[in-house]
Design an enzyme around this catalytic site. Sequence first.
Site, PDB file in Angstrom:
ATOM      1  CG  ASP A  46      -2.272   0.702   0.932  1.00  0.00           C
ATOM      2  OD1 ASP A  46      -2.400   1.620   0.130  1.00  0.00           O
ATOM      3  OD2 ASP A  46      -3.376   0.288   1.634  1.00  0.00           O
ATOM      4  CD  GLU A  97       0.297   6.002  -3.678  1.00  0.00           C
ATOM      5  OE1 GLU A  97      -0.548   5.562  -4.249  1.00  0.00           O
ATOM      6  OE2 GLU A  97       0.700   6.216  -2.347  1.00  0.00           O
ATOM      7  CG  ASP A 130      -7.668   4.600  -0.607  1.00  0.00           C
ATOM      8  OD1 ASP A 130      -7.781   3.333  -0.798  1.00  0.00           O
ATOM      9  OD2 ASP A 130      -6.735   5.137   0.143  1.00  0.00           O
TER      10      ASP A 130
END
Length: 947
Positions: free
Chosen positions: A554, A557, A631
């Site tokens: 997760d 980025e 998300d």
Amino acid sequence: MRKILTLLLTAVFLLAFPVFSFSQNVRYQKTDNGVIIRPVNGDESSGKQIKLEVVSDKIIHAVISPEGFFSLEPGLMVVPVKSKPEFTVSEAGAYIQLNTRSLMVKVNTTTGQILYQDLSGKSILEEKAGISRSFRAVSNGGEASYELKQVFSSPADESIYGLGQHQDDMMDYKGKQVLLLQNNTDVAIPFLLSNKHYGILWDNYSITKVGDTRDYQPLSSLRLFSREGNEGWLTANYENRKSGGASLKRAESDIDYSFLSDMKKFPDSFKMANGLVKWEGKIASGYSGLHHFNVKYAGYIKMWVNGELLVDKWRQAWNPGSAVVGAEMQKDKKYDIRIEWLPDGNESYLSVKCLTPIPEWEKNQYAFSSESGDAVNYYFVSGNDADEVISGYRTLTGKAVLLPKWAMGFWQSRERYKTQEELLGVVKEFRDRKIPIDNIVLDWQYWKPDSWGTHEFDKSRFPDADGMIKTLHDTYHTRLMISVWPKFYTGNANYELMNKNGFLYKHNIADGRKDWLGYQSTFYDAFNPEARTLFWDLMDKKLYKKGIDAWWMDATEPDIHSNLPIWERKYNMTPNYLGSATKYFNAFPLQNSKGVYEGQRKANPNERVFILTRSAYGGLQRYAAATWSGDIASRWEDMKSQISAGLNFSLSGLPYWTMDIGGFSVERRYEKPNDKDLKEWRELNTRWYQFGAFVPLFRGHGQFPYREVYNIAPEDHPAYQSILYYNKLRYRLMPYIYSLAGATYQKDYTIMRGLVMDYGTDGKVKDIGDEYLFGPSLLINPVYEYGATSRKVYLPEGNGWYDLYTGRHTKGGQTIKADAPYNRMPVYVKAGSVIPYGPELQYTDEKPADAITLYVYGGQDGMFTLYEDEGTNYNYEKEEYATINFNYSEKSKSLTISERKGNYKGMLKDRKFHIVYISEKKPIPLNFNQKPTKTIQYNGNQIITRF
């Protein structure tokens, strides 16, 4: 260390490949794999030297340097390509010409313009004549580099795809801007695919604009007029929507509350949690044409221009969304503008920026513009069709390794399962209800509250993690994927170990920031190979050795701290092992997955790695990583935007994409819904599950309300029944789906296919982003409007099409109004298809795929290749797999089941094929209990059967 290594490599390079000295009359130097050219007008602003390298007959590597030499900066995307293609170099008038067996590449000796042509001289791609590129020297944290720009000519009928995953509900990017910047829900992949049968792999890792690379301007770049008619601003009213008290009014020329640091711009008296803001007035432009507005938003946002509602969206505060909308405006004409914003919570974000029409001289072009690099560096990839171009991309960046077969089944997830009992209870409920499932996902916070990064289970909630995993495996035949972040809280042993070795980014710690749970944290430097090794070792010791099956990587980025300005995000990635964070900003997810993939393959060489990551970069497919769309919100428009997002991601060369079925973040009206909202919630999830069953990976996930089908609706509700139907259909289709996965490795295939891939000559499909092919046969048409019982479907020309459910035939080349009752999504089957269905399953390896039912759709010739292997190991890399070709001939009305090729351990040597033959005159519905047209006993030898 890294700088010393670079100096050593440079010295070695100069010894092996000295800088060429060009005399006045010699403009080029042939090399072992290409040519180096020094244009007459070349300089530091436009490029002094050009290097063309022949990778294959159809792939050319172009490097243009502003220096008198070529840099040896490490490349991360491209893998070594073993080939020695033949080529020639010659002078042809004003050009140096390089020929392969498929391409003719010309470089203008004066300007350095590069032209890519076929052998007949027909243009495929041309750098723009005149100033086609530029370099501007910059310094990033003391590192010298250049801002780069490369411009290509683009004919009016060209369409542009790929470039990763973006949420602006766009399919064809021609004439628009795509920002390659890793962010939650936006994935940067620097590979562009053209409908002109070529691709560009932009070998750069910094933030990059593609297409129309002009900067979006503040709203004040337009003429603004207040509600009262005063020039220079809009009228802003700040209201308390709960108390209904007096509003605060002020003049605002710009709407830019983009980041945490912008919160101070709001009026001191404004209480955001209860606030409502309205901007009203008029706008005018100095240009005529299509103006684009980029709206970044959190909370509820509506925006009207000239009375037309252009934006009507919602997004949770901590993860703002973006929308790009267009409005035609005439020069100097005033247009009404109205914006209404309901913030979400105490911190919310909104900005509105503008891009005026593309200047006439820039309309037939697109460009790449990057923040940092040592040279313009790109690969030109040509092909006869989109599949061949994508195959070229994977030649450069690596094969898409096979995921385990069970990954093609259904995964259940939620944010989050808080206890061992809760997680096991969900799996038990699935098995008791006979709802197929292969994978349960344990999201974040299975650790103690202050122990992020320890990879240790909180024993108060997970008292026997080893036993839980064993029960999942042995009792419920279910795999476990677990969330692992590149994040460490200060003070725990793993943080101290990483810190002691200098493997952490420390800026976030120095700034004293705390995350949303109230603890200080930072991320590790995934660009450091030793840090990657240690990161895996910690995962291996604490998790993999327990029997964890797959990894949810997760926030890759990396999202070290959300909603910071880009310059602060870069500071948070400092110091970086390879260089400045500016230069390597987008590549973190690639390196993070690399460490996990290589670590697990070394620890257990014969167990397939499986990674799910929130961000990606070129080459990720070689590390057994799939990407999900982040998300996203639980709204109809967000569901629709996933279709084009997934298609362009797939057209970027990465085959494994998925999304949170039902959306991740939920409007509060659904948390304790009234009857009206509950009805909509159930229909939204029903439609999303129908869509989700036909993407490469099938998974439900999200915040409360829970996404398990029995938590969405009771067993007798049509929502439950439809979701279960498509789940079971997915498992019936497993021979088809796993064969598509096999083809991604064996033939560089793409599973989720924009219509332009297979129907590129049909001009009507160029900008269709709400339907697609799932494999070669199934035309998928998600329903994304509340209450809809039909939708428009374009059936591409050149084929007949069969309704999947009824078997009825319809001619192609037309738009139809397709039935879409609550419980069914329109799906059509291409004439000439052969689709293998297996038995009903509760999990993928419950039993062998025998018998297989072959649905054969007449009207045109067709074929399908059934692919099978052991499903969980890497023996397929040793050619231990089997294929069976099914070839249908329309002329003879016959199906040829070919001789089986290959073998593997556990292979079925004798098997049964039930055949159901459907034709235009003989429609047959999809029904697995009906009597087949024929039944074939197959022992591996060729069989021909006629209908």
